[in-house]
Design a protein around this motif. Structure first.
Motif, PDB file in Angstrom:
ATOM      1  N   GLY A 382       0.685  -1.174   0.041  1.00  0.00           N
ATOM      2  CA  GLY A 382      -0.062   0.109   0.030  1.00  0.00           C
ATOM      3  C   GLY A 382       0.768   1.394  -0.164  1.00  0.00           C
ATOM      4  O   GLY A 382       1.910   1.364  -0.655  1.00  0.00           O
ATOM      5  N   HIS A 383       0.288   2.190   0.972  1.00  0.00           N
ATOM      6  CA  HIS A 383       1.064   3.398   0.837  1.00  0.00           C
ATOM      7  C   HIS A 383       2.175   3.679   1.628  1.00  0.00           C
ATOM      8  O   HIS A 383       2.911   4.824   1.747  1.00  0.00           O
ATOM      9  N   VAL A 384       2.844   2.538   2.354  1.00  0.00           N
ATOM     10  CA  VAL A 384       3.933   2.581   2.979  1.00  0.00           C
ATOM     11  C   VAL A 384       4.730   1.341   2.723  1.00  0.00           C
ATOM     12  O   VAL A 384       5.714   0.735   3.209  1.00  0.00           O
ATOM     13  N   GLY A 385       4.757   1.090   1.128  1.00  0.00           N
ATOM     14  CA  GLY A 385       5.955   0.136   0.855  1.00  0.00           C
ATOM     15  C   GLY A 385       7.307   0.449   0.919  1.00  0.00           C
ATOM     16  O   GLY A 385       8.006  -0.461   1.285  1.00  0.00           O
ATOM     17  N   TRP A 386       7.681   1.660   0.701  1.00  0.00           N
ATOM     18  CA  TRP A 386       8.986   2.162   1.021  1.00  0.00           C
ATOM     19  C   TRP A 386       9.517   1.902   2.428  1.00  0.00           C
ATOM     20  O   TRP A 386      10.367   1.439   2.846  1.00  0.00           O
ATOM     21  N   THR A 387       8.408   2.108   3.513  1.00  0.00           N
ATOM     22  CA  THR A 387       8.711   1.945   4.875  1.00  0.00           C
ATOM     23  C   THR A 387       8.842   0.436   5.270  1.00  0.00           C
ATOM     24  O   THR A 387       9.891   0.204   5.845  1.00  0.00           O
ATOM     25  N   MET A 388       7.970  -0.462   4.489  1.00  0.00           N
ATOM     26  CA  MET A 388       8.201  -1.927   5.170  1.00  0.00           C
ATOM     27  C   MET A 388       8.813  -2.740   4.315  1.00  0.00           C
ATOM     28  O   MET A 388       9.007  -3.976   4.518  1.00  0.00           O
ATOM     29  N   ALA A 389       9.317  -2.480   3.090  1.00  0.00           N
ATOM     30  CA  ALA A 389      10.001  -3.406   2.021  1.00  0.00           C
ATOM     31  C   ALA A 389      11.084  -4.122   2.459  1.00  0.00           C
ATOM     32  O   ALA A 389      11.125  -5.231   2.116  1.00  0.00           O
ATOM     33  N   CYS A 390      12.126  -3.456   3.114  1.00  0.00           N
ATOM     34  CA  CYS A 390      13.265  -4.276   3.555  1.00  0.00           C
ATOM     35  C   CYS A 390      12.870  -5.375   4.896  1.00  0.00           C
ATOM     36  O   CYS A 390      13.503  -6.430   5.031  1.00  0.00           O
ATOM     37  N   GLY A 391      12.238  -4.841   5.620  1.00  0.00           N
ATOM     38  CA  GLY A 391      11.619  -5.847   6.538  1.00  0.00           C
ATOM     39  C   GLY A 391      10.974  -7.041   6.184  1.00  0.00           C
ATOM     40  O   GLY A 391      10.996  -7.994   6.577  1.00  0.00           O
ATOM     41  N   SER A 392       9.964  -6.646   4.884  1.00  0.00           N
ATOM     42  CA  SER A 392       9.243  -7.695   4.476  1.00  0.00           C
ATOM     43  C   SER A 392      10.307  -8.748   3.672  1.00  0.00           C
ATOM     44  O   SER A 392      10.064  -9.985   3.619  1.00  0.00           O
ATOM     45  N   GLY A 393      11.224  -8.279   3.036  1.00  0.00           N
ATOM     46  CA  GLY A 393      12.502  -8.996   2.329  1.00  0.00           C
ATOM     47  C   GLY A 393      13.058 -10.069   3.374  1.00  0.00           C
ATOM     48  O   GLY A 393      13.130 -11.088   2.940  1.00  0.00           O
ATOM     49  N   LYS A 394      13.548  -9.410   4.480  1.00  0.00           N
ATOM     50  CA  LYS A 394      14.060 -10.295   5.424  1.00  0.00           C
ATOM     51  C   LYS A 394      13.312 -11.329   6.161  1.00  0.00           C
ATOM     52  O   LYS A 394      13.708 -12.496   6.329  1.00  0.00           O
ATOM     53  N   PHE A 395      11.737 -10.821   6.185  1.00  0.00           N
ATOM     54  CA  PHE A 395      11.087 -11.580   7.103  1.00  0.00           C
ATOM     55  C   PHE A 395      10.790 -13.064   5.897  1.00  0.00           C
ATOM     56  O   PHE A 395      10.677 -14.067   6.194  1.00  0.00           O
ATOM     57  N   LEU A 396      10.609 -12.563   4.618  1.00  0.00           N
ATOM     58  CA  LEU A 396      10.477 -13.697   3.715  1.00  0.00           C
ATOM     59  C   LEU A 396      11.528 -14.285   3.677  1.00  0.00           C
ATOM     60  O   LEU A 396      11.420 -15.838   3.461  1.00  0.00           O
ATOM     61  N   ALA A 397      12.976 -14.009   3.435  1.00  0.00           N
ATOM     62  CA  ALA A 397      14.089 -14.945   3.444  1.00  0.00           C
ATOM     63  C   ALA A 397      14.110 -15.849   4.557  1.00  0.00           C
ATOM     64  O   ALA A 397      14.649 -16.917   4.550  1.00  0.00           O
ATOM     65  N   ASP A 398      13.628 -15.403   5.856  1.00  0.00           N
ATOM     66  CA  ASP A 398      13.495 -16.317   7.027  1.00  0.00           C
ATOM     67  C   ASP A 398      12.494 -17.491   6.604  1.00  0.00           C
ATOM     68  O   ASP A 398      12.890 -18.591   6.770  1.00  0.00           O
TER      69      ASP A 398
END
Length: 416
Positions: A382-398
């Protein structure tokens, strides 16, 4: 594993970085000719855990209905026959209870706080820069009534880990001298000292270059995803405009197009495009511009200082996949900028842009395995993709590695 990431926006590129850091053979497929040419190309520039409040709320229906006829609002709804939008709207309305507002906001805040730390860790580890500023963000209100009402959500976020300071106009101008000229027009606001700003496009392009050079990530630019080749409960390959690409796993991070692809394969992924507008203007007199990020909560306009540029963003327009715009669409943004920072810029030098945010009804992204054994989602930010992108990437990798994530996964993983 050989993993294909579909999409080279900030979300997909961050996922590729973390997956490659784990030793996977990663290829990113992107329809544009470079990274960050879609939704990540231009936004308010805010890395903002303070903006973690979910959109769906008890007051949202009234705002939504007003947006049908008052197009001067930050929310605009263009009526058109779109069964997908109707279905999305009904699901959005089911999230508009006080209980769901609080629950969704807590999940967003958890991921946003984690992701801010991940962004800073990536920058420290790789040395990449992106016109970043770590001075906090001011969320301010023009009337005492809106201040009294608006601070409720921030106080709730503060109860769940967000450091904030409720400020009057004197303290606000002390924090942001750039607003001294409009001090009497502002009742007060909220200062979130851990929020920060930066250019998401620069970050994404620099991270993509680092991932390619140092981690061996391959980027297939100018390549369109046409479909998935599925055998039983596994994706065998991704069909692209350049031919089929075999894989051991696939990550869908295609922004607003994620829902279109997912629906073709029975994945319940209610991502809907919400158009936003930005204006980026060089500062003629830097001393008259802002020194940190901010948000005019009454006019629903966010802004940031990116080097010697001012970036302003506004509007949530429900108009399908239409990315077109005209100069008049930016009148409120420009007029607000001139009001807040008189003499700081020449509006004739503004660069205009419009793009589509991938919005979930809950405002919470969806991450993790979906329906097929080797198909993963990392989308709907949504409107905070820049804010949440890196945390999502690390979460996904885990999740892909079978590790316990560093944050509570409740509310983030796919349940469709």
């Amino acid at each position: 594993m050989k993993i294909l990431v579909l999409g080279a926006g900030v979300v997909g590129t961050a996922a590729a970085y973390y997956l490659a850091s784990d030793g996977h053979d990663v290829t990113v497929i992107e329809r544009h000719q470079a990274a960050a040419r879609g939704t990540s190309q231009s936004n308010a520039g805010l890395v903002s855990p303070g903006d973690a409040t979910a959109w769906a709320s008890p007051a949202a229906l009234k705002t939504f209905l007003r947006g049908l006829y008052n197009h001067d609002l930050g929310i605009k709804v263009r009526l058109r026959f779109d069964p997908y939008f109707l279905a999305w709207s009904l699901r959005f309305l089911r999230q508009c209870t006080q209980a769901r507002l609080r629950a969704n906001s807590r999940i967003k805040l958890r991921l946003a706080l984690y992701s801010r730390d991940c962004i800073n860790a990536i920058s420290a580890d790789t040395g990449i820069h992106y016109d970043e500023r770590k001075k906090g963000i001011l969320y301010f209100f023009r009337s005492q009534q809106s201040l009294d009402t608006g601070t409720d959500n921030y106080r709730y976020l503060a109860e769940h880990g967000l450091p904030i300071e409720i400020v009057g106009r004197d303290r606000l101008v002390e924090l942001e001298p750039g607003l001294a000229g409009v001090k009497e027009k502002i009742a007060g606001g909220v200062y979130s000292p851990i929020d920060q700003t930066g250019d998401s496009s620069q970050f994404t392009q620099n991270l993509a270059a680092h991932a390619a050079e140092k981690l061996g990530v391959k980027f297939l630019y100018g390549t369109t995803v046409e479909g998935l080749d599925i055998d039983g409960d596994r994706v065998r390959m991704v069909i692209t405009s350049a031919g089929p690409v075999a894989c051991d796993a696939v990550v869908i991070s295609m922004g607003p197009e994620s829902g279109l692809l997912g629906r073709r394969y029975g994945i319940d992924l209610p991502v809907y495009p919400v158009k936003g507008y930005t204006a980026t203007i060089p500062l003629e007199d830097e001393s008259k511009g802002p020194t940190m990020g901010g948000a005019d909560e009454d006019r629903l306009i966010g802004y940031s200082r990116l080097g010697n540029r001012l970036r302003m963003s506004s509007t949530a327009e429900f108009t399908g996949f239409d990315r077109t715009f005209k100069p008049g669409d930016f009148n409120t943004i420009i007029n607000t900028g001139k009001d807040l920072f008189p003499g700081a810029f020449d509006e004739k030098k503004a660069v205009f842009w419009a793009g589509l945010r991938p919005m979930m009804p809950s405002s919470v992204p969806v991450i993790g395995q979906a329906r097929y054994e080797n198909l993963y989602l990392d989308t709907g930010h949504g409107h905070v993709g820049w804010t949440m992108a890196c945390g999502s990437g690390k979460f996904l990798a885990d999740l892909v590695a079978g590790r316990k994530p560093e944050i509570d996964p409740q509310g983030l993983t796919y349940t469709g």
